[in-house]
Design a protein around this motif. Structure first.
Motif, PDB file in Angstrom:
ATOM      1  N   MET A 138      28.356 114.039  24.653  1.00  0.00           N
ATOM      2  CA  MET A 138      28.216 113.916  26.106  1.00  0.00           C
ATOM      3  C   MET A 138      29.192 114.849  26.684  1.00  0.00           C
ATOM      4  SD  MET A 138      28.030 110.442  28.559  1.00  0.00           S
ATOM      5  CE  MET A 138      26.498 110.053  27.919  1.00  0.00           C
ATOM      6  N   GLN A 139      28.979 115.606  27.826  1.00  0.00           N
ATOM      7  CA  GLN A 139      29.728 116.441  28.459  1.00  0.00           C
ATOM      8  C   GLN A 139      30.866 115.488  29.182  1.00  0.00           C
ATOM      9  OE1 GLN A 139      29.581 119.954  28.207  1.00  0.00           O
ATOM     10  NE2 GLN A 139      28.121 119.331  26.541  1.00  0.00           N
ATOM     11  N   ALA A 140      31.922 116.239  29.687  1.00  0.00           N
ATOM     12  CA  ALA A 140      33.000 115.492  30.119  1.00  0.00           C
ATOM     13  C   ALA A 140      32.697 115.152  31.666  1.00  0.00           C
ATOM     14  CB  ALA A 140      34.252 116.473  30.162  1.00  0.00           C
ATOM     15  N   ASN A 141      31.847 116.208  32.220  1.00  0.00           N
ATOM     16  CA  ASN A 141      31.505 115.654  33.787  1.00  0.00           C
ATOM     17  C   ASN A 141      30.412 114.605  33.732  1.00  0.00           C
ATOM     18  OD1 ASN A 141      29.373 117.482  32.598  1.00  0.00           O
ATOM     19  ND2 ASN A 141      28.789 118.362  34.661  1.00  0.00           N
ATOM     20  N   SER A 142      29.873 114.431  32.725  1.00  0.00           N
ATOM     21  CA  SER A 142      28.739 113.470  32.667  1.00  0.00           C
ATOM     22  C   SER A 142      29.751 112.063  32.301  1.00  0.00           C
ATOM     23  CB  SER A 142      27.818 113.520  31.440  1.00  0.00           C
ATOM     24  OG  SER A 142      27.131 114.571  31.576  1.00  0.00           O
ATOM     25  N   LEU A 143      30.645 112.147  31.618  1.00  0.00           N
ATOM     26  CA  LEU A 143      31.491 110.972  31.272  1.00  0.00           C
ATOM     27  C   LEU A 143      32.179 110.646  32.496  1.00  0.00           C
ATOM     28  CD1 LEU A 143      33.270 111.687  27.791  1.00  0.00           C
ATOM     29  CD2 LEU A 143      31.424 110.213  28.179  1.00  0.00           C
TER      30      LEU A 143
ATOM     31  N   SER B 285      24.021  97.900  24.339  1.00  0.00           N
ATOM     32  CA  SER B 285      24.817  98.154  23.312  1.00  0.00           C
ATOM     33  C   SER B 285      26.066  97.949  23.275  1.00  0.00           C
ATOM     34  CB  SER B 285      24.533  99.732  23.060  1.00  0.00           C
ATOM     35  OG  SER B 285      25.263 100.443  23.855  1.00  0.00           O
ATOM     36  N   GLU B 286      26.817  97.791  21.965  1.00  0.00           N
ATOM     37  CA  GLU B 286      28.091  97.672  22.081  1.00  0.00           C
ATOM     38  C   GLU B 286      28.971  98.803  22.588  1.00  0.00           C
ATOM     39  OE1 GLU B 286      31.127  96.461  18.281  1.00  0.00           O
ATOM     40  OE2 GLU B 286      29.060  95.484  18.437  1.00  0.00           O
ATOM     41  N   LEU B 287      28.389 100.067  22.549  1.00  0.00           N
ATOM     42  CA  LEU B 287      29.083 101.137  23.207  1.00  0.00           C
ATOM     43  C   LEU B 287      29.213 100.855  24.688  1.00  0.00           C
ATOM     44  CD1 LEU B 287      27.732 104.036  21.194  1.00  0.00           C
ATOM     45  CD2 LEU B 287      29.989 103.024  20.912  1.00  0.00           C
ATOM     46  N   ALA B 288      27.875 100.457  25.201  1.00  0.00           N
ATOM     47  CA  ALA B 288      27.951 100.343  26.711  1.00  0.00           C
ATOM     48  C   ALA B 288      28.963  99.008  27.141  1.00  0.00           C
ATOM     49  CB  ALA B 288      26.403  99.820  27.023  1.00  0.00           C
ATOM     50  N   ALA B 289      29.070  98.104  26.327  1.00  0.00           N
ATOM     51  CA  ALA B 289      29.892  96.978  26.557  1.00  0.00           C
ATOM     52  C   ALA B 289      31.308  97.533  26.753  1.00  0.00           C
ATOM     53  CB  ALA B 289      29.804  95.880  25.681  1.00  0.00           C
ATOM     54  N   ILE B 290      31.810  98.276  25.717  1.00  0.00           N
ATOM     55  CA  ILE B 290      33.034  98.845  25.651  1.00  0.00           C
ATOM     56  C   ILE B 290      33.308  99.571  27.012  1.00  0.00           C
ATOM     57  CG2 ILE B 290      34.572 100.513  24.666  1.00  0.00           C
ATOM     58  CD1 ILE B 290      33.247  99.675  21.998  1.00  0.00           C
TER      59      ILE B 290
ATOM     60  N   GLY C  38      23.664 106.863  26.845  1.00  0.00           N
ATOM     61  CA  GLY C  38      23.726 108.326  26.249  1.00  0.00           C
ATOM     62  C   GLY C  38      25.163 108.483  25.316  1.00  0.00           C
ATOM     63  N   LEU C  39      26.019 107.349  25.546  1.00  0.00           N
ATOM     64  CA  LEU C  39      27.162 107.453  24.709  1.00  0.00           C
ATOM     65  C   LEU C  39      26.774 107.116  23.189  1.00  0.00           C
ATOM     66  CD1 LEU C  39      28.920 104.589  26.622  1.00  0.00           C
ATOM     67  CD2 LEU C  39      29.474 106.887  26.835  1.00  0.00           C
ATOM     68  N   HIS C  40      27.733 108.203  22.398  1.00  0.00           N
ATOM     69  CA  HIS C  40      27.513 108.271  20.929  1.00  0.00           C
ATOM     70  C   HIS C  40      28.470 107.756  20.136  1.00  0.00           C
ATOM     71  CE1 HIS C  40      23.939 110.734  22.267  1.00  0.00           C
ATOM     72  NE2 HIS C  40      24.701 111.457  22.760  1.00  0.00           N
ATOM     73  N   SER C  41      29.933 107.439  20.818  1.00  0.00           N
ATOM     74  CA  SER C  41      30.543 106.718  19.887  1.00  0.00           C
ATOM     75  C   SER C  41      31.691 105.769  20.420  1.00  0.00           C
ATOM     76  CB  SER C  41      31.576 107.919  19.189  1.00  0.00           C
ATOM     77  OG  SER C  41      32.199 108.912  20.315  1.00  0.00           O
ATOM     78  N   LYS C  42      32.344 105.461  19.768  1.00  0.00           N
ATOM     79  CA  LYS C  42      33.364 104.241  20.389  1.00  0.00           C
ATOM     80  C   LYS C  42      34.519 105.185  21.090  1.00  0.00           C
ATOM     81  CE  LYS C  42      32.963 100.350  17.488  1.00  0.00           C
ATOM     82  NZ  LYS C  42      33.522  99.388  16.545  1.00  0.00           N
ATOM     83  N   ALA C  43      34.767 106.373  20.747  1.00  0.00           N
ATOM     84  CA  ALA C  43      35.671 107.267  21.227  1.00  0.00           C
ATOM     85  C   ALA C  43      35.035 107.641  22.612  1.00  0.00           C
ATOM     86  CB  ALA C  43      35.977 108.627  20.541  1.00  0.00           C
ATOM     87  N   GLU C  44      33.761 107.927  22.806  1.00  0.00           N
ATOM     88  CA  GLU C  44      33.381 108.326  24.015  1.00  0.00           C
ATOM     89  C   GLU C  44      33.272 107.052  24.997  1.00  0.00           C
ATOM     90  OE1 GLU C  44      30.009 112.038  23.508  1.00  0.00           O
ATOM     91  OE2 GLU C  44      29.388 110.013  24.144  1.00  0.00           O
ATOM     92  N   ALA C  45      32.776 105.934  24.616  1.00  0.00           N
ATOM     93  CA  ALA C  45      32.872 104.561  25.117  1.00  0.00           C
ATOM     94  C   ALA C  45      34.204 104.320  25.718  1.00  0.00           C
ATOM     95  CB  ALA C  45      32.322 103.566  24.462  1.00  0.00           C
TER      96      ALA C  45
END
Length: 256
Positions: A1-6, A146-151, A29-36
């Motif tokens: 995911m792009q930085a501006n999207s984050l 998802s768990e990523l969304a929760a984080i 659209g999150l793909h990893s715990k690091a992104e979350a």
């Protein structure tokens, strides 16, 4: 995911939390715990200036099952989301329910340089303990669970109410403390504090280990809420919730 999207996601989460609203946000659209975690950090920066410690969520099997988590999650505790005993709280949109938990106040930095992170050192670092009520909720519409969304979504944290501070006489026996939750005076659940990762002190160990992997530590004065020892309780406007732990005390709040 792009930085501006984050950044856009983080800004949206912060706006929704401040307004107490639920809206469409593409957390799927999150793909990893690091992104979350990056979204969570940016959202917290947009939401608050001061932080009082950390909140843990999903530290018991029953609470994880109810929240759809495979493991505990955590987030910094915003000072503006921490309240004293008996507080009256307006329930925002997206409420999930209430955690029946304990909160530890650190008396020193933990871990100190070269210190082992274990139950013994965790007990030594704790200055005081409080009964607590943690409110959980979402800032996104159902379907992004998802768990990523929760984080990313502040680890689902909404607010925390803490009861009076006490200095536990025997921290090693905290796992045997029985918790009783009452809504409008009626008992709705009882549980032992030992359902929290086998022992409440293990929650502090777990958090300290997570932080240490990123060269971070807990500081003196930090408040750490350690997650629910019971299923997440549904709460409604007009209700009064009390959470009592044997040998520790009671926390309570009203809901509007």
């Amino acid at each position: 995911m792009q930085a501006n999207s984050l950044d856009d996601l983080a800004a949206g989460l912060a706006r929704n939390r401040i307004a107490g609203l639920v809206a469409d946000l593409r957390l799927d659209g999150l793909h990893s715990k690091a992104e979350a975690a990056a979204v969570q950090t940016a959202a917290l920066d947009a939401y608050a200036d001061d932080f009082a410690g950390y909140v843990l969520v999903g530290t018991s099997e029953l609470s994880r099952r109810g929240l759809g988590l495979s493991s505990p999650i955590f987030a910094p505790l915003a000072d503006r989301a921490l309240f004293g005993d008996g507080w009256r709280i307006h329930l925002p949109q997206g409420m999930i329910g209430a955690q029946c938990e304990l909160a530890f106040t650190l008396g020193r930095a933990y871990p100190e340089r070269g210190e082992s992170i274990d139950r013994h050192s965790a007990a030594d670092a704790i200055l005081a303990c409080q009964p607590a009520i943690g409110l959980l909720g979402r800032r996104v519409r159902p379907g992004t669970e998802s768990e990523l969304a929760a984080i990313a979504d502040f680890a689902l944290h909404v607010a925390t109410v803490c009861g009076p501070l006490v200095e536990p006489a025997d921290k090693d026996s905290l796992d045997r403390a029985v918790m009783t939750a009452r809504i409008d005076g009626k008992t709705v659940v009882t549980a032992k504090a030992g359902t929290i990762l086998g022992h409440p002190l293990e929650a502090l160990v777990w958090l300290a280990q997570k932080l240490a992997r990123h060269n971070r530590q807990l500081n003196a004065g930090d408040v750490v809420t350690i997650g629910s020892c019971a299923p997440i309780l549904q709460v409604l406007p007009g209700q009064h919730l009390t959470v009592e732990f044997e040998m520790i005390g009671t926390a309570s709040c009203w809901f509007d």
